[in-house]
Scaffold this active site. Sequence first.
Site, PDB file in Angstrom:
ATOM      1  N   GLU A   1      23.504   8.178  -7.836  1.00  0.00           N
ATOM      2  CA  GLU A   1      23.822   7.992  -6.413  1.00  0.00           C
ATOM      3  C   GLU A   1      22.612   8.281  -5.527  1.00  0.00           C
ATOM      4  OE1 GLU A   1      27.357  10.187  -5.417  1.00  0.00           O
ATOM      5  OE2 GLU A   1      28.637   8.877  -6.618  1.00  0.00           O
TER       6      GLU A   1
ATOM      7  N   GLU B   1      28.149  12.485 -14.006  1.00  0.00           N
ATOM      8  CA  GLU B   1      27.496  11.589 -13.039  1.00  0.00           C
ATOM      9  C   GLU B   1      26.793  10.409 -13.702  1.00  0.00           C
ATOM     10  OE1 GLU B   1      27.245  11.677  -9.541  1.00  0.00           O
ATOM     11  OE2 GLU B   1      28.962  13.017  -9.832  1.00  0.00           O
TER      12      GLU B   1
ATOM     13  N   GLU C   1      34.611   4.787 -12.939  1.00  0.00           N
ATOM     14  CA  GLU C   1      33.494   5.644 -13.374  1.00  0.00           C
ATOM     15  C   GLU C   1      34.037   6.850 -14.161  1.00  0.00           C
ATOM     16  OE1 GLU C   1      31.243   7.037 -10.026  1.00  0.00           O
ATOM     17  OE2 GLU C   1      30.251   5.124  -9.686  1.00  0.00           O
TER      18      GLU C   1
ATOM     19  N   ASP D   1       0.844  -1.213   0.000  1.00  0.00           N
ATOM     20  CA  ASP D   1       0.000   0.000   0.000  1.00  0.00           C
ATOM     21  C   ASP D   1       0.871   1.252   0.000  1.00  0.00           C
ATOM     22  OD1 ASP D   1      -2.255  -1.505   0.017  1.00  0.00           O
ATOM     23  OD2 ASP D   1      -2.803  -1.128   2.119  1.00  0.00           O
TER      24      ASP D   1
ATOM     25  N   HIS E   1      23.974  -2.911 -13.101  1.00  0.00           N
ATOM     26  CA  HIS E   1      23.706  -3.862 -12.009  1.00  0.00           C
ATOM     27  C   HIS E   1      22.212  -4.129 -11.823  1.00  0.00           C
ATOM     28  CE1 HIS E   1      23.984  -5.936  -8.218  1.00  0.00           C
ATOM     29  NE2 HIS E   1      23.464  -4.939  -7.515  1.00  0.00           N
TER      30      HIS E   1
HETATM   31  C1  HEM Z   1      28.991  -4.847  -2.775  1.00  0.00           C
HETATM   32  C2  HEM Z   1      28.056  -5.445  -3.497  1.00  0.00           C
HETATM   33  C3  HEM Z   1      26.816  -4.769  -3.972  1.00  0.00           C
HETATM   34  C4  HEM Z   1      26.534  -3.448  -4.163  1.00  0.00           C
HETATM   35  C5  HEM Z   1      27.464  -2.263  -3.951  1.00  0.00           C
HETATM   36  C6  HEM Z   1      25.163  -3.367  -4.635  1.00  0.00           C
HETATM   37  C7  HEM Z   1      24.511  -2.167  -4.930  1.00  0.00           C
HETATM   38  C8  HEM Z   1      23.187  -2.078  -5.316  1.00  0.00           C
HETATM   39  C9  HEM Z   1      22.489  -0.844  -5.557  1.00  0.00           C
HETATM   40  C10 HEM Z   1      23.102   0.547  -5.431  1.00  0.00           C
HETATM   41  C11 HEM Z   1      21.216  -1.148  -5.925  1.00  0.00           C
HETATM   42  C12 HEM Z   1      20.105  -0.158  -6.324  1.00  0.00           C
HETATM   43  C13 HEM Z   1      19.211   0.245  -5.218  1.00  0.00           C
HETATM   44  C14 HEM Z   1      18.131  -0.743  -4.869  1.00  0.00           C
HETATM   45  O1  HEM Z   1      17.207  -0.972  -5.646  1.00  0.00           O
HETATM   46  O2  HEM Z   1      18.213  -1.318  -3.795  1.00  0.00           O
HETATM   47  C15 HEM Z   1      21.105  -2.599  -5.909  1.00  0.00           C
HETATM   48  C16 HEM Z   1      19.967  -3.318  -6.210  1.00  0.00           C
HETATM   49  C17 HEM Z   1      19.922  -4.692  -6.247  1.00  0.00           C
HETATM   50  N1  HEM Z   1      20.944  -5.577  -6.035  1.00  0.00           N
HETATM   51 FE1  HEM Z   1      22.828  -5.103  -5.481  1.00  0.00          FE
HETATM   52  N2  HEM Z   1      24.645  -4.629  -4.740  1.00  0.00           N
HETATM   53  C18 HEM Z   1      25.617  -5.514  -4.353  1.00  0.00           C
HETATM   54  C19 HEM Z   1      25.502  -6.891  -4.294  1.00  0.00           C
HETATM   55  C20 HEM Z   1      24.454  -7.604  -4.804  1.00  0.00           C
HETATM   56  C21 HEM Z   1      24.412  -9.042  -4.948  1.00  0.00           C
HETATM   57  C22 HEM Z   1      25.542 -10.010  -4.540  1.00  0.00           C
HETATM   58  C23 HEM Z   1      23.198  -9.355  -5.493  1.00  0.00           C
HETATM   59  C24 HEM Z   1      22.661 -10.717  -5.859  1.00  0.00           C
HETATM   60  C25 HEM Z   1      23.364 -11.659  -6.443  1.00  0.00           C
HETATM   61  C26 HEM Z   1      22.472  -8.123  -5.659  1.00  0.00           C
HETATM   62  C27 HEM Z   1      21.179  -8.012  -6.110  1.00  0.00           C
HETATM   63  C28 HEM Z   1      20.474  -6.843  -6.188  1.00  0.00           C
HETATM   64  C29 HEM Z   1      19.052  -6.793  -6.506  1.00  0.00           C
HETATM   65  C30 HEM Z   1      18.130  -7.977  -6.753  1.00  0.00           C
HETATM   66  C31 HEM Z   1      18.708  -5.444  -6.543  1.00  0.00           C
HETATM   67  C32 HEM Z   1      17.322  -4.850  -6.830  1.00  0.00           C
HETATM   68  C33 HEM Z   1      17.144  -4.664  -8.299  1.00  0.00           C
HETATM   69  C34 HEM Z   1      15.741  -4.204  -8.635  1.00  0.00           C
HETATM   70  O3  HEM Z   1      14.790  -4.838  -8.185  1.00  0.00           O
HETATM   71  O4  HEM Z   1      15.628  -3.209  -9.332  1.00  0.00           O
HETATM   72  N3  HEM Z   1      23.263  -7.080  -5.261  1.00  0.00           N
HETATM   73  N4  HEM Z   1      22.326  -3.124  -5.543  1.00  0.00           N
END
Ligand code: HEM
Length: 491
Positions: free
Chosen positions: A309, A298, A283, A226, A350
């Site tokens: 960021e 950026e 970057e 919600d 990512h």
């Molecule tokens: C140091 C390691 C990592 C960094 C710096 C990082 C950083 C981020 C950032 C900045 C976001 C975007 C904000 C958000 O939607 O929460 C994100 C999203 C996400 N990350 Fe990572 N992450 C890391 C490791 C991982 C790992 C190991 C996985 C899985 C194998 C992962 C899976 C995801 C997923 C599923 C999302 C959401 C994507 C979405 O639904 O749009 N991340 N991460």
Amino acid sequence: MPNSFLTQSNLEPAEPRVEKVFQRLQGGILKGHGRDHTVQLFFRFPGNTAQAKALVKALTAKVTSMTQQLADSAAFKSGETTRPFCSLFLTAKGYKALGFSAAKLAAAFPEPPSPIQLPPQVKFADGMAKHGPELGDPAPATWEPGYADAAGAAVIDGMVLLANDSLPALEFAAWDAGRILTSGGAETLVTQAGLALFNKDKSQNLEHFGYVDGRSQPTYLKADRDREEHQLGGVSPWDPAEPVGRVLVPDALAPAADAAHSFGSYLVYRKLDQNVKGFKSKEQDVADALGLTGVAREVAGAYAVGRFEDGTPVVVRDRDGLNLPVPNNFVFSGPAGADPSGGKCPFHAHVRKVSPRGDTAGDPDNALERSHRITRRGITYGTRAVEPKDDPTIDQMPTGDVGLLFMCFQASIDNQFAFMQRAWANSVGFVKPGTGLDPVIAQPAGTVPVPQKWPNPYGTPAGATVGFESFVTLRGGEFFFCPSLPFLKSL
Ligand code: HEM
């Protein structure tokens, strides 16, 4: 017989069946605990089974149920000081130390093959150290001490997670849990602290590269969906709600009387060290290759992460500032797709790698993509002279000893975390040939990286080519199960 509870979404805590489940479920799975400080104690049981069981009983008295978590969170909002949040996790090795035979464990943790089964299957039963080759991980013998033995074999039986906003209260709780472990004959192998980072107005969590993190999550409670719908930007075309079966499985070892309402979840824990200086320098290399100047530079980092960021999704626009609230209601491809060509948010970014939101061919309703979703519950670790919110210069950025204590819950390690890491992030050919690795989390061991292509100008795919990966290093990790309270109390 499949448990019909698992098909439910948008749960209401007051509903009688949900109430029964929440009383028996550990907190932190369906909703993050939200505390700023954590301590994790990784331990090995004493050799004696009866002593190990007694130890679990003593620790269980501290564990926060989902019901308690919701009550504590309401109390916190009305200004009350709340007790530390506590969870208890066991590895497959830990279950064996508690006296469960291999056959009993195989029946209790069936880990059915995934719909798209990549060989070999990544299993909770094996532990993480054994699956380095599949995940592209560095050899366990190179991990930090305590996560594996010198030969690289698994050593951890369990983990206690404590969390609180008050550091003194947390330190006392950690001392107390350590005392219970020691007096119960266990050995504490690793003590790991977590410390949340925030942006300037403390409205969002940051990770060490300086980006808003934790924004896009599956929701399980009606109240959380919600909020997305009415306060955070809407739920169409991207609906965050998932059925609880995405994250919970029946706890087959719970006593029969509680079986219908006892659930648990698989937890993946990875200590991921971040070379901040290396990442931020890269970057700049991308910004140079794109010929960008001033604030327009950026967008280079946003192309790597998929968001600026401040959280603004790069698929929505080419500059930051769209962060009140941080949007999450978008899809990349399909009928409502904002960027089917990858000209705004490159396919390797990512967030697009780990949540392709419509990019997968032959998956019109996103059902396959969504089946791989994980529920992230990590926290940053390490202290630094200048935090990301205070805009450090390149020379003030650490090259290590800071990072993410990545944690995610799921119903299947193989089909969710492992699939995401190996078939998406680590695969140069996902989502299409030539896409390249995920610049944030790819573990290229065993993979030949191909330089990624970056939009130039915004909206035009493949304008420049720069190789970007490997600024995150695994320092240790393990697979756990988060058991139901009736199971823990039954030992
Ligand atoms: C140091 C390691 C990592 C960094 C710096 C990082 C950083 C981020 C950032 C900045 C976001 C975007 C904000 C958000 O939607 O929460 C994100 C999203 C996400 N990350 Fe990572 N992450 C890391 C490791 C991982 C790992 C190991 C996985 C899985 C194998 C992962 C899976 C995801 C997923 C599923 C999302 C959401 C994507 C979405 O639904 O749009 N991340 N991460």
